[in-house]
Motif scaffolding. Structure first.
Motif, PDB file in Angstrom:
ATOM      1  N   ALA A  65       0.783  -1.126   0.226  1.00 17.29           N
ATOM      2  CA  ALA A  65       0.208   0.110  -0.221  1.00 17.29           C
ATOM      3  C   ALA A  65       0.614   1.324  -0.301  1.00 17.29           C
ATOM      4  CB  ALA A  65      -0.559   0.099   1.312  1.00 17.29           C
ATOM      5  N   ALA A  66       2.397   1.177   0.444  1.00 20.75           N
ATOM      6  CA  ALA A  66       2.865   2.269   0.827  1.00 20.75           C
ATOM      7  C   ALA A  66       3.177   2.747  -0.140  1.00 20.75           C
ATOM      8  CB  ALA A  66       3.432   2.214   1.758  1.00 20.75           C
ATOM      9  N   SER A  67       3.412   2.442  -1.278  1.00 20.95           N
ATOM     10  CA  SER A  67       4.386   2.164  -2.176  1.00 20.95           C
ATOM     11  C   SER A  67       4.119   2.517  -3.863  1.00 20.95           C
ATOM     12  CB  SER A  67       5.803   0.967  -2.856  1.00 20.95           C
ATOM     13  OG  SER A  67       4.726  -0.695  -3.023  1.00 20.95           O
ATOM     14  N   VAL A  68       2.374   2.196  -3.270  1.00 17.06           N
ATOM     15  CA  VAL A  68       1.766   2.197  -5.359  1.00 17.06           C
ATOM     16  C   VAL A  68       1.710   3.196  -5.248  1.00 17.06           C
ATOM     17  CG1 VAL A  68      -0.803   2.623  -5.689  1.00 17.06           C
ATOM     18  CG2 VAL A  68      -0.122   0.434  -4.658  1.00 17.06           C
ATOM     19  N   PRO A  69       1.830   5.034  -4.361  1.00 16.83           N
ATOM     20  CA  PRO A  69       1.613   6.649  -4.744  1.00 16.83           C
ATOM     21  C   PRO A  69       3.414   6.518  -5.534  1.00 16.83           C
ATOM     22  CG  PRO A  69       0.989   6.520  -2.404  1.00 16.83           C
ATOM     23  CD  PRO A  69       1.178   5.197  -2.714  1.00 16.83           C
ATOM     24  N   TYR A  71       5.239   4.911  -7.089  1.00 15.98           N
ATOM     25  CA  TYR A  71       5.423   3.686  -8.174  1.00 15.98           C
ATOM     26  C   TYR A  71       4.410   4.474  -9.588  1.00 15.98           C
ATOM     27  CZ  TYR A  71       7.864   0.179  -5.736  1.00 15.98           C
ATOM     28  OH  TYR A  71       8.264  -0.786  -5.716  1.00 15.98           O
ATOM     29  N   ALA A  72       3.105   5.180  -9.101  1.00 17.50           N
ATOM     30  CA  ALA A  72       2.340   5.701  -9.981  1.00 17.50           C
ATOM     31  C   ALA A  72       2.811   6.861 -10.941  1.00 17.50           C
ATOM     32  CB  ALA A  72       0.879   5.751  -8.919  1.00 17.50           C
ATOM     33  N   LYS A  73       3.426   7.249  -9.612  1.00 17.12           N
ATOM     34  CA  LYS A  73       3.879   8.728 -10.040  1.00 17.12           C
ATOM     35  C   LYS A  73       5.601   8.374 -10.925  1.00 17.12           C
ATOM     36  CE  LYS A  73       5.106  13.219 -10.967  1.00 17.12           C
ATOM     37  NZ  LYS A  73       3.789  13.720 -11.559  1.00 17.12           N
ATOM     38  N   LEU A  74       6.148   7.548 -10.522  1.00 16.09           N
ATOM     39  CA  LEU A  74       7.498   7.365 -11.184  1.00 16.09           C
ATOM     40  C   LEU A  74       6.752   6.628 -13.036  1.00 16.09           C
ATOM     41  CD1 LEU A  74       9.828   5.459  -9.322  1.00 16.09           C
ATOM     42  CD2 LEU A  74      10.094   7.512  -9.800  1.00 16.09           C
ATOM     43  N   SER A  75       6.195   6.035 -12.524  1.00 12.14           N
ATOM     44  CA  SER A  75       4.966   5.436 -14.187  1.00 12.14           C
ATOM     45  C   SER A  75       4.903   6.495 -15.757  1.00 12.14           C
ATOM     46  CB  SER A  75       3.859   4.577 -13.715  1.00 12.14           C
ATOM     47  OG  SER A  75       2.743   5.093 -13.842  1.00 12.14           O
ATOM     48  N   ASP A  76       4.375   7.890 -14.465  1.00 12.69           N
ATOM     49  CA  ASP A  76       3.547   9.172 -15.696  1.00 12.69           C
ATOM     50  C   ASP A  76       5.517   9.475 -15.548  1.00 12.69           C
ATOM     51  OD1 ASP A  76       0.775   8.772 -15.238  1.00 12.69           O
ATOM     52  OD2 ASP A  76       0.898   9.898 -13.291  1.00 12.69           O
ATOM     53  N   MET A  77       6.457   9.262 -15.267  1.00 12.24           N
ATOM     54  CA  MET A  77       7.941  10.026 -15.538  1.00 12.24           C
ATOM     55  C   MET A  77       8.309   8.923 -16.271  1.00 12.24           C
ATOM     56  SD  MET A  77       8.420  11.408 -11.185  1.00 12.24           S
ATOM     57  CE  MET A  77       9.597  12.275 -12.619  1.00 12.24           C
ATOM     58  N   VAL A  78       8.437   8.187 -16.031  1.00  5.29           N
ATOM     59  CA  VAL A  78       9.318   7.027 -17.825  1.00  5.29           C
ATOM     60  C   VAL A  78       8.493   6.038 -18.100  1.00  5.29           C
ATOM     61  CG1 VAL A  78      11.492   7.758 -16.100  1.00  5.29           C
ATOM     62  CG2 VAL A  78       9.627   5.487 -15.386  1.00  5.29           C
ATOM     63  N   GLY A  79       7.575   6.169 -17.843  1.00  6.34           N
ATOM     64  CA  GLY A  79       6.201   5.046 -18.283  1.00  6.34           C
ATOM     65  C   GLY A  79       6.829   3.675 -17.230  1.00  6.34           C
ATOM     66  N   ARG A  80       5.504   2.859 -17.822  1.00  7.50           N
ATOM     67  CA  ARG A  80       4.529   2.546 -17.330  1.00  7.50           C
ATOM     68  C   ARG A  80       5.875   0.567 -17.437  1.00  7.50           C
ATOM     69  NH1 ARG A  80       2.153   6.448 -16.543  1.00  7.50           N
ATOM     70  NH2 ARG A  80      -0.290   6.753 -18.477  1.00  7.50           N
ATOM     71  N   LYS A  81       5.997   0.240 -18.310  1.00  9.40           N
ATOM     72  CA  LYS A  81       6.610  -0.829 -19.101  1.00  9.40           C
ATOM     73  C   LYS A  81       8.084  -0.730 -17.872  1.00  9.40           C
ATOM     74  CE  LYS A  81       8.814  -3.941 -22.313  1.00  9.40           C
ATOM     75  NZ  LYS A  81       9.067  -3.637 -23.546  1.00  9.40           N
ATOM     76  N   PRO A  82       9.051  -0.181 -17.190  1.00 10.02           N
ATOM     77  CA  PRO A  82      10.168  -0.034 -16.796  1.00 10.02           C
ATOM     78  C   PRO A  82       9.066  -0.498 -15.254  1.00 10.02           C
ATOM     79  CG  PRO A  82      10.261   1.620 -17.694  1.00 10.02           C
ATOM     80  CD  PRO A  82       9.173   1.436 -18.211  1.00 10.02           C
ATOM     81  N   ILE A  83       8.804   0.285 -14.984  1.00  7.30           N
ATOM     82  CA  ILE A  83       8.390   0.059 -13.717  1.00  7.30           C
ATOM     83  C   ILE A  83       7.018  -1.077 -12.830  1.00  7.30           C
ATOM     84  CG2 ILE A  83       6.511   1.432 -11.688  1.00  7.30           C
ATOM     85  CD1 ILE A  83       8.874   2.503 -12.381  1.00  7.30           C
ATOM     86  N   ILE A  84       6.796  -1.666 -14.126  1.00  6.88           N
ATOM     87  CA  ILE A  84       5.850  -3.133 -13.627  1.00  6.88           C
ATOM     88  C   ILE A  84       7.092  -4.070 -14.423  1.00  6.88           C
ATOM     89  CG2 ILE A  84       5.591  -3.416 -16.433  1.00  6.88           C
ATOM     90  CD1 ILE A  84       2.927  -5.111 -15.212  1.00  6.88           C
ATOM     91  N   ALA A 120       3.719  -2.459  -6.999  1.00  2.54           N
ATOM     92  CA  ALA A 120       3.922  -1.868  -8.922  1.00  2.54           C
ATOM     93  C   ALA A 120       3.198  -2.858  -9.526  1.00  2.54           C
ATOM     94  CB  ALA A 120       5.569  -2.146  -9.171  1.00  2.54           C
ATOM     95  N   VAL A 121       3.110  -4.279  -8.962  1.00  2.00           N
ATOM     96  CA  VAL A 121       2.230  -4.778 -10.386  1.00  2.00           C
ATOM     97  C   VAL A 121       0.440  -4.714 -10.888  1.00  2.00           C
ATOM     98  CG1 VAL A 121       1.542  -7.018 -11.388  1.00  2.00           C
ATOM     99  CG2 VAL A 121       4.294  -6.674 -10.326  1.00  2.00           C
ATOM    100  N   GLN A 122       0.312  -4.456  -9.500  1.00  2.00           N
ATOM    101  CA  GLN A 122      -1.024  -4.631  -9.645  1.00  2.00           C
ATOM    102  C   GLN A 122      -1.803  -3.128 -10.444  1.00  2.00           C
ATOM    103  OE1 GLN A 122      -4.008  -4.750  -6.077  1.00  2.00           O
ATOM    104  NE2 GLN A 122      -5.783  -4.713  -7.308  1.00  2.00           N
ATOM    105  N   PRO A 123      -0.989  -1.742  -9.476  1.00  2.00           N
ATOM    106  CA  PRO A 123      -1.175  -0.577 -10.331  1.00  2.00           C
ATOM    107  C   PRO A 123      -0.999  -0.203 -11.725  1.00  2.00           C
ATOM    108  CG  PRO A 123       0.044  -0.780  -8.843  1.00  2.00           C
ATOM    109  CD  PRO A 123      -0.264  -1.766  -8.382  1.00  2.00           C
ATOM    110  N   MET A 124       0.020  -0.894 -11.721  1.00  2.00           N
ATOM    111  CA  MET A 124       0.535  -1.097 -13.903  1.00  2.00           C
ATOM    112  C   MET A 124      -0.623  -1.464 -14.704  1.00  2.00           C
ATOM    113  SD  MET A 124       3.006   1.137 -13.539  1.00  2.00           S
ATOM    114  CE  MET A 124       2.570   2.055 -12.154  1.00  2.00           C
ATOM    115  N   THR A 399      -4.958   6.457 -11.008  1.00  2.00           N
ATOM    116  CA  THR A 399      -5.245   5.469 -11.695  1.00  2.00           C
ATOM    117  C   THR A 399      -4.664   4.350  -9.678  1.00  2.00           C
ATOM    118  OG1 THR A 399      -4.822   4.496 -13.593  1.00  2.00           O
ATOM    119  CG2 THR A 399      -4.621   2.720 -12.015  1.00  2.00           C
ATOM    120  N   GLY A 400      -3.234   5.130  -9.052  1.00  2.00           N
ATOM    121  CA  GLY A 400      -3.102   4.660  -8.082  1.00  2.00           C
ATOM    122  C   GLY A 400      -2.737   5.058  -6.578  1.00  2.00           C
TER     123      GLY A 400
END
Length: 482
Positions: A65-69, A71-84, A120-124, A399-400
């Motif tokens: 739970a604590a890591s979701v926000p 990861y969500a922000k990082l995915s908007d910066m660098v893309g979904r693929k590297p985060i998942i 990271a997996v579920q929200p991505m 989403t996150g």
């Protein structure tokens, strides 16, 4: 971002391999959330530490739970693929370490690594589905993803029991290894993104304050009344320190160039109301999945597998309604669909509470199925409405936040429902194993779940009456961060 050709929604379409990969990655988290419960006796027998085993679940939920926000922000910066892929890698590492754990404290620590991967997996997976499918298509794809949870609710406990009885509990973790490798390979092979290259200013201070603050808050809620008393120094100190960290987080975010959780989200009525609805969904879900098995096993002494199947009726109704929800929100709008779903959930929760005086597996399963239908018409349309109201560069954090709210709702729900049940047990002369006491405590929890559903429908009434066409058009508007 990825812009594939629009085709039919299904496994044979151009996007089919991506959908399969997303379902597989979702399955990693879904199965792991249920497979461990049936293996706990074997783990305790091997490693000891009976008093510590609840942390196997708490630390996983906390890290996730604590890591979701973040990861969500990082995915908007660098893309979904590297985060998942990072999430799958952490989940794989955590699974291997758990399989080789030599003590209960070590297993608890390695479960935290798994939780960081799951965060990271579920929200991505849900965000990628939002990227590659249109608003009209997303309901069906969310139904596919939700069906993974329905299947896992049955497969997970069964696999856990099989491995514990015929092999070793360690295989409940080792089985993740080939699944992680396959999921990562499929994503690398089928999912391609085009990311605009530009320099980003990572909000390290905000990410640290948010992670620490929410970790302490979730920890205080999960362990309050369990590991320590609510009025103890530990409990009060955790809440106070969490509040101070979160206040500092808000102050930092007001000045951050690229905040990890943009404060503009809380100025949009649609995003605020869908987040509140997600809180209610999390509480309702945890209330039923936690207390329905206890109710059936404690009153009419059914086997754990039977009580688990009764709960599985909820996760069966959810994907059915989720996959059909597109027909509703395209015709009557997101708000009215959510209100319809909440009404159905209230009916199911009240039916469960009313019939609880006459314990029956059939009544419970039917009631849970009805609630599941309601959840599918609540969670999916509100999430899609939130996703569709923003552009690609903001969809990850939106989403996150929605899924994070669901986790918070579950955490708070555990504490509130536990306090209600414990209060009734404390006043009962029969003790916690007395069938009448279990029935009374469970009935009170089911009534509380119905109350949460009523509060959720209030948030639904507060949703703006946005049509699907309005939401899709709003995606073309300039970003508030531009």
């Amino acid at each position: 971002m990825s812009t594939p050709t629009r085709a039919s929604v299904g496994f044979r379409s151009e996007r089919g391999p991506i959908l399969i990969a997303l379902m597989l990655t979702t399955g990693l988290v879904a199965i792991d959330s249920t497979i461990l419960a049936t293996a706990v006796p074997s783990i305790v027998q091997d490693l000891g530490g009976f008093a510590q085993f609840p942390w196997l679940f708490s630390v996983y939920l906390l890290a996730q739970a604590a890591s979701v926000p973040v990861y969500a922000k990082l995915s908007d910066m660098v893309g979904r693929k590297p985060i998942i892929l990072i999430g799958i890698g952490l989940f794989l590492l955590g699974s291997v370490l758990c399989g080789f754990a030599w003590s209960m404290p070590a297993l608890i620590a390695f479960r935290a690594v798994q939780g960081l991967g799951a965060g990271a997996v579920q929200p991505m997976a849900i965000t990628i589905a939002g990227d590659i499918y249109t608003v009209a298509e997303r309901a069906k794809t969310q139904g596919y993803l939700a069906s993974v949870w329905a299947i896992s609710s049955v497969v997970g406990p069964t696999l856990g029991g099989v491995f514990s009885q015929f092999a070793s509990w360690r295989w409940i973790f080792f089985v993740n290894v080939p699944l992680c490798i396959l999921a990562a390979w499929m994503l690398m092979r089928t999912f391609h993104e085009k990311i605009e290259k530009r320099r980003h200013r990572v909000d390290y201070a905000g990410a640290t304050l948010l992670t620490l603050g929410m970790s302490l808050l979730i920890l205080a809620v999960l362990e309050g009344g369990q590991a320590w008393a609510w009025d103890s120094l530990w409990s009060i100190g955790a809440f106070v320190l969490a509040a101070l960290l979160l206040v500092a987080f808000v102050l930092v975010e007001r000045r951050a160039a690229e905040p990890v959780l943009p404060l503009w989200m809380f100025s949009r009525r649609l995003l605020v109301t869908t987040t509140l609805i997600s809180l209610g969904v999390g509480a309702i879900l945890i209330g039923l999945t936690s207390y329905v098995p206890t109710y059936l096993e404690g009153t009419i002494h059914v086997a754990p597998l039977v009580s688990g199947l009764a709960v599985a009726a909820l996760t069966l109704g959810w994907p059915i309604a989720a996959s059909l929800s597109g027909r509703f929100y395209l015709r009557i709008g997101f708000r009215n669909t959510a209100l319809l779903g909440t009404t159905i959930a209230i009916v199911g929760a009240l039916a469960l509470a009313i019939t609880s005086t006459h314990p029956s597996v059939a009544f419970v399963a039917i009631s849970c199925f009805i609630v599941g239908l309601g959840m599918g018409l609540i969670a999916t349309p509100t999430l899609i409405a939130a996703q569709s109201s923003v552009g690609w560069s903001e969809r990850g954090v939106v989403t996150g936040t929605n899924l994070f709210a669901r986790s918070i709702g579950s955490s708070v729900g555990v504490a509130v429902f536990g306090a209600i049940a414990n209060a009734i047990i404390a006043e009962s002369a029969g003790g916690e194993h007395d069938p009448a006491t279990v029935q009374a405590a469970s009935t009170a929890v089911f009534v509380a779940v119905a109350v949460v559903a009523v509060l959720t429908i209030a948030a639904g009434f507060a949703m703006p009456r946005a049509r699907v066409e309005d939401v899709e058009l709003s995606r073309q508007a300039p970003s508030p961060t531009d």
